[in-house]
Design a protein around this motif. Structure first.
Motif, PDB file in Angstrom:
ATOM      1  N   MET A 290       0.856  -1.195   0.000  1.00 39.23           N
ATOM      2  CA  MET A 290       0.000   0.000   0.000  1.00 39.23           C
ATOM      3  C   MET A 290       0.892   1.245   0.000  1.00 39.23           C
ATOM      4  O   MET A 290       1.796   1.372   0.824  1.00 39.23           O
ATOM      5  CB  MET A 290      -0.909   0.004   1.232  1.00 39.23           C
ATOM      6  CG  MET A 290      -1.849   1.210   1.295  1.00 39.23           C
ATOM      7  SD  MET A 290      -2.843   1.223   2.805  1.00 39.23           S
ATOM      8  CE  MET A 290      -3.827  -0.265   2.552  1.00 39.23           C
ATOM      9  N   SER A 291       0.647   2.131  -0.943  1.00 40.65           N
ATOM     10  CA  SER A 291       1.464   3.341  -1.003  1.00 40.65           C
ATOM     11  C   SER A 291       1.070   4.294   0.115  1.00 40.65           C
ATOM     12  O   SER A 291      -0.090   4.388   0.506  1.00 40.65           O
ATOM     13  CB  SER A 291       1.281   4.035  -2.360  1.00 40.65           C
ATOM     14  OG  SER A 291      -0.059   4.442  -2.528  1.00 40.65           O
ATOM     15  N   GLN A 292       2.051   5.000   0.620  1.00 45.14           N
ATOM     16  CA  GLN A 292       1.815   5.979   1.669  1.00 45.14           C
ATOM     17  C   GLN A 292       2.249   7.350   1.178  1.00 45.14           C
ATOM     18  O   GLN A 292       3.223   7.483   0.443  1.00 45.14           O
ATOM     19  CB  GLN A 292       2.596   5.613   2.931  1.00 45.14           C
ATOM     20  CG  GLN A 292       2.201   4.260   3.514  1.00 45.14           C
ATOM     21  CD  GLN A 292       2.905   3.994   4.831  1.00 45.14           C
ATOM     22  OE1 GLN A 292       2.770   4.748   5.780  1.00 45.14           O
ATOM     23  NE2 GLN A 292       3.672   2.917   4.867  1.00 45.14           N
ATOM     24  N   HIS A 293       1.517   8.365   1.592  1.00 43.18           N
ATOM     25  CA  HIS A 293       1.825   9.726   1.182  1.00 43.18           C
ATOM     26  C   HIS A 293       2.289  10.534   2.395  1.00 43.18           C
ATOM     27  O   HIS A 293       1.558  10.669   3.375  1.00 43.18           O
ATOM     28  CB  HIS A 293       0.595  10.379   0.542  1.00 43.18           C
ATOM     29  CG  HIS A 293       0.117   9.670  -0.691  1.00 43.18           C
ATOM     30  ND1 HIS A 293       0.746   9.804  -1.911  1.00 43.18           N
ATOM     31  CD2 HIS A 293      -0.901   8.804  -0.884  1.00 43.18           C
ATOM     32  CE1 HIS A 293       0.117   9.062  -2.814  1.00 43.18           C
ATOM     33  NE2 HIS A 293      -0.883   8.426  -2.210  1.00 43.18           N
ATOM     34  N   PHE A 294       3.496  11.012   2.312  1.00 46.81           N
ATOM     35  CA  PHE A 294       4.065  11.816   3.388  1.00 46.81           C
ATOM     36  C   PHE A 294       4.389  13.214   2.857  1.00 46.81           C
ATOM     37  O   PHE A 294       4.526  13.421   1.653  1.00 46.81           O
ATOM     38  CB  PHE A 294       5.336  11.160   3.926  1.00 46.81           C
ATOM     39  CG  PHE A 294       5.094   9.798   4.516  1.00 46.81           C
ATOM     40  CD1 PHE A 294       4.439   9.668   5.733  1.00 46.81           C
ATOM     41  CD2 PHE A 294       5.526   8.654   3.866  1.00 46.81           C
ATOM     42  CE1 PHE A 294       4.206   8.417   6.287  1.00 46.81           C
ATOM     43  CE2 PHE A 294       5.301   7.394   4.405  1.00 46.81           C
ATOM     44  CZ  PHE A 294       4.639   7.271   5.619  1.00 46.81           C
ATOM     45  N   PRO A 295       4.525  14.199   3.753  1.00 45.77           N
ATOM     46  CA  PRO A 295       4.847  15.562   3.305  1.00 45.77           C
ATOM     47  C   PRO A 295       6.133  15.582   2.485  1.00 45.77           C
ATOM     48  O   PRO A 295       7.097  14.876   2.800  1.00 45.77           O
ATOM     49  CB  PRO A 295       5.018  16.335   4.620  1.00 45.77           C
ATOM     50  CG  PRO A 295       4.207  15.566   5.610  1.00 45.77           C
ATOM     51  CD  PRO A 295       4.356  14.132   5.217  1.00 45.77           C
ATOM     52  N   GLU A 296       6.126  16.377   1.451  1.00 44.80           N
ATOM     53  CA  GLU A 296       7.306  16.508   0.602  1.00 44.80           C
ATOM     54  C   GLU A 296       8.352  17.369   1.295  1.00 44.80           C
ATOM     55  O   GLU A 296       8.031  18.388   1.914  1.00 44.80           O
ATOM     56  CB  GLU A 296       6.917  17.153  -0.724  1.00 44.80           C
ATOM     57  CG  GLU A 296       8.079  17.294  -1.704  1.00 44.80           C
ATOM     58  CD  GLU A 296       7.656  17.939  -3.011  1.00 44.80           C
ATOM     59  OE1 GLU A 296       8.543  18.312  -3.792  1.00 44.80           O
ATOM     60  OE2 GLU A 296       6.429  18.077  -3.225  1.00 44.80           O
TER      61      GLU A 296
END
Length: 235
Positions: A1-7
């Motif tokens: 599962m892909s996770q999205h974190f702050p850039e």
């Protein structure tokens, strides 16, 4: 599962609230820029010493010396002035002398700010809006001080006039809450309850809150309830 974190955004500064109460801040120079630096340090309850010939003190710095708000060394900077310094703020119109101060601070591991020379700064001064305990700082990381001032004014104009007073009352309420629920295990509950008060009560309510209101409100902490200001006063 892909996770999205702050850039990650490179090139920024770590903006923190630096506690310098009772710390020794050495200011090199006594002109207009130094006056601003001195005021920032005094607002943070630091112990300030300015080193500058008396002839180089502007009216504001001279006033603070005469009032005993700061200590004054009446001569140009010498390396021994760094003894006991916790922070150095250099604001003189002499690039070579400023760089010499910077290098000495590096040797002694003393954090320093050399005015108008970003590469020779461990930290920058931003444009600050102050309303009692509220401090809002805008930084351009040394790129555009005037722009920072413009942004700060825009932000300040959007804030309610009573923001500082409401924050002071919230601080007093938190202190009282810690007195009746001091145990560490109460921490999460205290935080949740205080957050609820800030969310449920308007800024106007928080500003109007009296010490008697606080005491009555705190009687509801154990149950976790958060009555309105009108309900607190009706009780």
């Amino acid at each position: 599962m892909s996770q999205h974190f702050p850039e990650v955004q490179k090139g920024g500064s770590l903006i923190v609230a630096w506690q310098i109460k009772d710390k020794h801040v050495l200011v090199v120079g006594g002109g207009e820029v130094a006056a601003g630096r001195i005021l920032h340090a005094l607002n943070a309850d630091a112990k300030v010493t300015v080193v500058s010939p008396a002839t180089g003190l502007n009216a504001e710095v001279a006033f603070r010396v005469s009032e005993g708000q700061i200590s004054h060394i009446d001569r140009t900077f010498e390396p021994t002035d760094l003894e006991g310094a916790d922070m150095v703020l250099c604001a003189i119109d002499d690039p070579e002398a400023s760089t010499r101060v910077w290098k000495l601070c590096k040797e002694k591991k003393i954090p320093a700010n050399i005015a108008d020379v970003p590469p020779e700064c461990d930290f920058y001064f931003g444009s600050v809006h102050r309303d009692g305990p509220l401090q809002v700082m805008v930084s351009t990381n040394g790129n555009g001080p005037k722009i920072a001032s413009m942004v700060r004014k825009t932000i300040a104009e959007t804030l309610p006039d009573n923001m500082g007073a409401s924050i002071e009352n919230v601080g007093a309420l938190r202190k009282k809450l810690r007195e009746i629920a001091p145990n560490a295990e109460e921490g999460p509950k205290r935080m949740k309850w205080m957050s609820g008060v800030c969310e449920k009560w308007s800024l106007g309510d928080l500003t109007q809150m009296t010490e008697e209101d606080m005491d009555r409100l705190l009687t509801h902490y154990k149950s976790g309830k958060i009555p309105s200001l009108s309900e607190v006063r009706a009780a």
